[in-house]
Design a protein around this motif. Structure first.
Motif, PDB file in Angstrom:
ATOM      1  N   GLN A 255       0.867   8.480   5.318  1.00 48.51           N
ATOM      2  CA  GLN A 255       1.921   9.233   6.276  1.00 48.51           C
ATOM      3  C   GLN A 255       1.687   8.319   8.153  1.00 48.51           C
ATOM      4  O   GLN A 255       3.077   8.229   8.558  1.00 48.51           O
ATOM      5  CB  GLN A 255       1.587  11.330   7.065  1.00 48.51           C
ATOM      6  CG  GLN A 255       2.349  11.252   8.004  1.00 48.51           C
ATOM      7  CD  GLN A 255       3.946  11.115   7.790  1.00 48.51           C
ATOM      8  OE1 GLN A 255       3.741  11.340   6.273  1.00 48.51           O
ATOM      9  NE2 GLN A 255       4.869  11.453   8.219  1.00 48.51           N
ATOM     10  N   LYS A 256       0.370   7.868   8.428  1.00 51.30           N
ATOM     11  CA  LYS A 256       0.924   6.956   9.172  1.00 51.30           C
ATOM     12  C   LYS A 256       1.654   5.749   9.591  1.00 51.30           C
ATOM     13  O   LYS A 256       1.980   5.418   9.961  1.00 51.30           O
ATOM     14  CB  LYS A 256      -1.045   6.813   9.970  1.00 51.30           C
ATOM     15  CG  LYS A 256      -1.727   5.915  11.409  1.00 51.30           C
ATOM     16  CD  LYS A 256      -2.402   5.503  11.540  1.00 51.30           C
ATOM     17  CE  LYS A 256      -2.808   4.611  12.622  1.00 51.30           C
ATOM     18  NZ  LYS A 256      -3.848   3.979  12.260  1.00 51.30           N
ATOM     19  N   LEU A 257       1.534   5.181   8.485  1.00 53.15           N
ATOM     20  CA  LEU A 257       1.900   3.952   8.141  1.00 53.15           C
ATOM     21  C   LEU A 257       3.728   4.055   7.938  1.00 53.15           C
ATOM     22  O   LEU A 257       3.671   2.839   8.319  1.00 53.15           O
ATOM     23  CB  LEU A 257       1.101   3.353   6.137  1.00 53.15           C
ATOM     24  CG  LEU A 257      -0.101   2.694   6.581  1.00 53.15           C
ATOM     25  CD1 LEU A 257      -0.318   2.110   5.197  1.00 53.15           C
ATOM     26  CD2 LEU A 257      -0.047   1.573   7.256  1.00 53.15           C
ATOM     27  N   ARG A 258       3.746   4.974   7.461  1.00 51.04           N
ATOM     28  CA  ARG A 258       5.601   5.414   7.344  1.00 51.04           C
ATOM     29  C   ARG A 258       5.835   5.495   8.465  1.00 51.04           C
ATOM     30  O   ARG A 258       6.656   4.997   9.412  1.00 51.04           O
ATOM     31  CB  ARG A 258       5.693   6.660   6.540  1.00 51.04           C
ATOM     32  CG  ARG A 258       7.569   6.821   6.255  1.00 51.04           C
ATOM     33  CD  ARG A 258       7.275   6.965   4.936  1.00 51.04           C
ATOM     34  NE  ARG A 258       8.638   7.676   4.682  1.00 51.04           N
ATOM     35  CZ  ARG A 258      10.029   7.192   4.781  1.00 51.04           C
ATOM     36  NH1 ARG A 258       9.807   5.570   4.951  1.00 51.04           N
ATOM     37  NH2 ARG A 258      11.055   7.780   5.035  1.00 51.04           N
ATOM     38  N   GLU A 259       5.420   6.601   9.276  1.00 53.03           N
ATOM     39  CA  GLU A 259       5.393   6.313  10.877  1.00 53.03           C
ATOM     40  C   GLU A 259       5.604   4.900  11.805  1.00 53.03           C
ATOM     41  O   GLU A 259       6.556   4.380  12.364  1.00 53.03           O
ATOM     42  CB  GLU A 259       4.755   7.544  11.633  1.00 53.03           C
ATOM     43  CG  GLU A 259       4.334   8.575  11.217  1.00 53.03           C
ATOM     44  CD  GLU A 259       6.077   9.356  11.707  1.00 53.03           C
ATOM     45  OE1 GLU A 259       6.914   9.253  12.758  1.00 53.03           O
ATOM     46  OE2 GLU A 259       6.681   9.985  10.488  1.00 53.03           O
ATOM     47  N   GLU A 260       4.804   4.522  11.223  1.00 49.13           N
ATOM     48  CA  GLU A 260       4.861   3.096  11.768  1.00 49.13           C
ATOM     49  C   GLU A 260       5.615   1.690  11.588  1.00 49.13           C
ATOM     50  O   GLU A 260       6.005   1.254  11.795  1.00 49.13           O
ATOM     51  CB  GLU A 260       3.846   2.443  11.489  1.00 49.13           C
ATOM     52  CG  GLU A 260       1.998   2.443  12.422  1.00 49.13           C
ATOM     53  CD  GLU A 260       0.758   1.815  11.534  1.00 49.13           C
ATOM     54  OE1 GLU A 260       1.543   0.377  10.783  1.00 49.13           O
ATOM     55  OE2 GLU A 260      -0.116   2.102  12.178  1.00 49.13           O
TER      56      GLU A 260
ATOM     57  N   LYS B 110      -9.562  -4.206  10.715  1.00 47.26           N
ATOM     58  CA  LYS B 110      -8.850  -4.085  12.362  1.00 47.26           C
ATOM     59  C   LYS B 110      -8.126  -2.342  12.095  1.00 47.26           C
ATOM     60  O   LYS B 110      -8.426  -1.120  12.444  1.00 47.26           O
ATOM     61  CB  LYS B 110      -8.857  -4.297  13.224  1.00 47.26           C
ATOM     62  CG  LYS B 110      -9.243  -4.098  14.002  1.00 47.26           C
ATOM     63  CD  LYS B 110      -8.444  -4.878  15.599  1.00 47.26           C
ATOM     64  CE  LYS B 110      -7.714  -5.119  15.317  1.00 47.26           C
ATOM     65  NZ  LYS B 110      -6.347  -5.590  16.648  1.00 47.26           N
ATOM     66  N   GLU B 111      -7.842  -2.353  11.335  1.00 48.65           N
ATOM     67  CA  GLU B 111      -6.864  -0.780  11.032  1.00 48.65           C
ATOM     68  C   GLU B 111      -7.336  -0.160  10.445  1.00 48.65           C
ATOM     69  O   GLU B 111      -6.519   1.097  10.132  1.00 48.65           O
ATOM     70  CB  GLU B 111      -4.827  -1.647  10.914  1.00 48.65           C
ATOM     71  CG  GLU B 111      -4.520  -2.061  11.805  1.00 48.65           C
ATOM     72  CD  GLU B 111      -3.104  -2.574  11.642  1.00 48.65           C
ATOM     73  OE1 GLU B 111      -2.307  -1.445  11.033  1.00 48.65           O
ATOM     74  OE2 GLU B 111      -2.613  -3.262  11.886  1.00 48.65           O
ATOM     75  N   GLY B 112      -7.761  -0.516   9.659  1.00 49.35           N
ATOM     76  CA  GLY B 112      -8.885   0.682   8.267  1.00 49.35           C
ATOM     77  C   GLY B 112      -7.916   0.568   7.140  1.00 49.35           C
ATOM     78  O   GLY B 112      -8.090   1.977   6.719  1.00 49.35           O
ATOM     79  N   LEU B 113      -7.614  -0.487   7.178  1.00 55.07           N
ATOM     80  CA  LEU B 113      -6.582  -0.377   5.580  1.00 55.07           C
ATOM     81  C   LEU B 113      -7.272  -1.267   4.641  1.00 55.07           C
ATOM     82  O   LEU B 113      -7.106  -0.372   3.311  1.00 55.07           O
ATOM     83  CB  LEU B 113      -4.920  -1.090   5.587  1.00 55.07           C
ATOM     84  CG  LEU B 113      -4.483  -0.006   6.622  1.00 55.07           C
ATOM     85  CD1 LEU B 113      -2.620  -1.393   7.200  1.00 55.07           C
ATOM     86  CD2 LEU B 113      -3.947   0.997   6.368  1.00 55.07           C
ATOM     87  N   ILE B 114      -7.970  -2.175   5.265  1.00 54.72           N
ATOM     88  CA  ILE B 114      -8.959  -2.932   3.466  1.00 54.72           C
ATOM     89  C   ILE B 114     -10.565  -3.378   4.252  1.00 54.72           C
ATOM     90  O   ILE B 114     -10.676  -2.491   5.394  1.00 54.72           O
ATOM     91  CB  ILE B 114      -8.734  -3.602   3.093  1.00 54.72           C
ATOM     92  CG1 ILE B 114      -8.687  -5.228   5.202  1.00 54.72           C
ATOM     93  CG2 ILE B 114      -7.465  -4.429   3.370  1.00 54.72           C
ATOM     94  CD1 ILE B 114      -7.941  -6.580   4.814  1.00 54.72           C
TER      95      ILE B 114
ATOM     96  N   ILE C 275       1.269  -1.346   0.365  1.00 55.47           N
ATOM     97  CA  ILE C 275       0.146   0.248   0.182  1.00 55.47           C
ATOM     98  C   ILE C 275       1.015   1.531   0.040  1.00 55.47           C
ATOM     99  O   ILE C 275       0.363   2.308  -0.424  1.00 55.47           O
ATOM    100  CB  ILE C 275      -1.227  -0.054   1.339  1.00 55.47           C
ATOM    101  CG1 ILE C 275      -1.579  -1.035   0.916  1.00 55.47           C
ATOM    102  CG2 ILE C 275      -2.090   1.574   1.187  1.00 55.47           C
ATOM    103  CD1 ILE C 275      -3.256  -1.302   2.412  1.00 55.47           C
ATOM    104  N   ILE C 276       1.937   1.205   1.000  1.00 55.13           N
ATOM    105  CA  ILE C 276       2.716   2.059   0.690  1.00 55.13           C
ATOM    106  C   ILE C 276       3.528   2.335  -0.674  1.00 55.13           C
ATOM    107  O   ILE C 276       3.735   3.942  -0.939  1.00 55.13           O
ATOM    108  CB  ILE C 276       3.928   2.623   2.563  1.00 55.13           C
ATOM    109  CG1 ILE C 276       3.117   2.326   3.626  1.00 55.13           C
ATOM    110  CG2 ILE C 276       5.172   3.297   2.076  1.00 55.13           C
ATOM    111  CD1 ILE C 276       3.838   1.725   4.661  1.00 55.13           C
ATOM    112  N   GLN C 277       3.923   2.197  -0.981  1.00 54.33           N
ATOM    113  CA  GLN C 277       4.808   1.250  -2.299  1.00 54.33           C
ATOM    114  C   GLN C 277       3.435   1.740  -3.035  1.00 54.33           C
ATOM    115  O   GLN C 277       4.242   2.099  -4.636  1.00 54.33           O
ATOM    116  CB  GLN C 277       5.464   0.219  -2.117  1.00 54.33           C
ATOM    117  CG  GLN C 277       6.577   0.389  -1.385  1.00 54.33           C
ATOM    118  CD  GLN C 277       7.744   1.050  -1.154  1.00 54.33           C
ATOM    119  OE1 GLN C 277       8.213   1.589  -1.789  1.00 54.33           O
ATOM    120  NE2 GLN C 277       8.410   1.196   0.119  1.00 54.33           N
TER     121      GLN C 277
END
Length: 124
Positions: free
Chosen positions: A82-87, A62-66, A25-27
């Motif tokens: 941004q949140k994913l990158r921070e994680e 649950k994490e709201g990604l799908i 997703i990030i990429q």
């Protein structure tokens, strides 16, 4: 989306799937609205149990990604990149901290560790 599992890792299989999908997703390898493989299909492709795949998808949901659509499957949501990158950065820092502690146990100096890092970063 290419998910590669490391059976030697101390990270559980479902967590590896979650991490891999997050990275995709990030990429921007998978985009909002894209249909993910079915739970059964992914389990078959990865040669793992359906329960493990289901757990990974449940965690991502649950994490709201799908999100799921009854009878159709799981789709990628518009992510907070941004949140994913921070994680990911937090995980990276934690891994680095563990390696630094290992280095200290081996009585490596900061310079020793920097040399190792530089060598590895530059491809030996």
């Amino acid at each position: 989306m290419n998910i590669i599992l490391d059976t030697e890792s101390n990270i559980s299989i479902y967590e590896q799937i979650v991490k891999s999908i997050k990275n995709s997703i990030i990429q921007e390898e998978i985009m909002p609205g894209d249909l993910l493989p079915s739970i059964r299909s992914l389990a078959r492709d990865l040669q793992i149990s359906v329960i493990t795949t289901k757990r990974a998808y449940e965690e991502l949901e649950k994490e709201g990604l799908i999100y799921s659509v009854q009878g159709k499957g799981f789709y990628v949501k518009e992510p907070n990149r941004q949140k994913l990158r921070e994680e990911q950065l937090k995980d990276f820092e934690n891994n680095f901290e563990s390696l630094i502690n290992e280095g200290k146990k081996l009585e490596l100096t900061l310079e020793d560790m920097q040399d190792i890092l530089k060598t590895l970063y530059e491809g030996r």
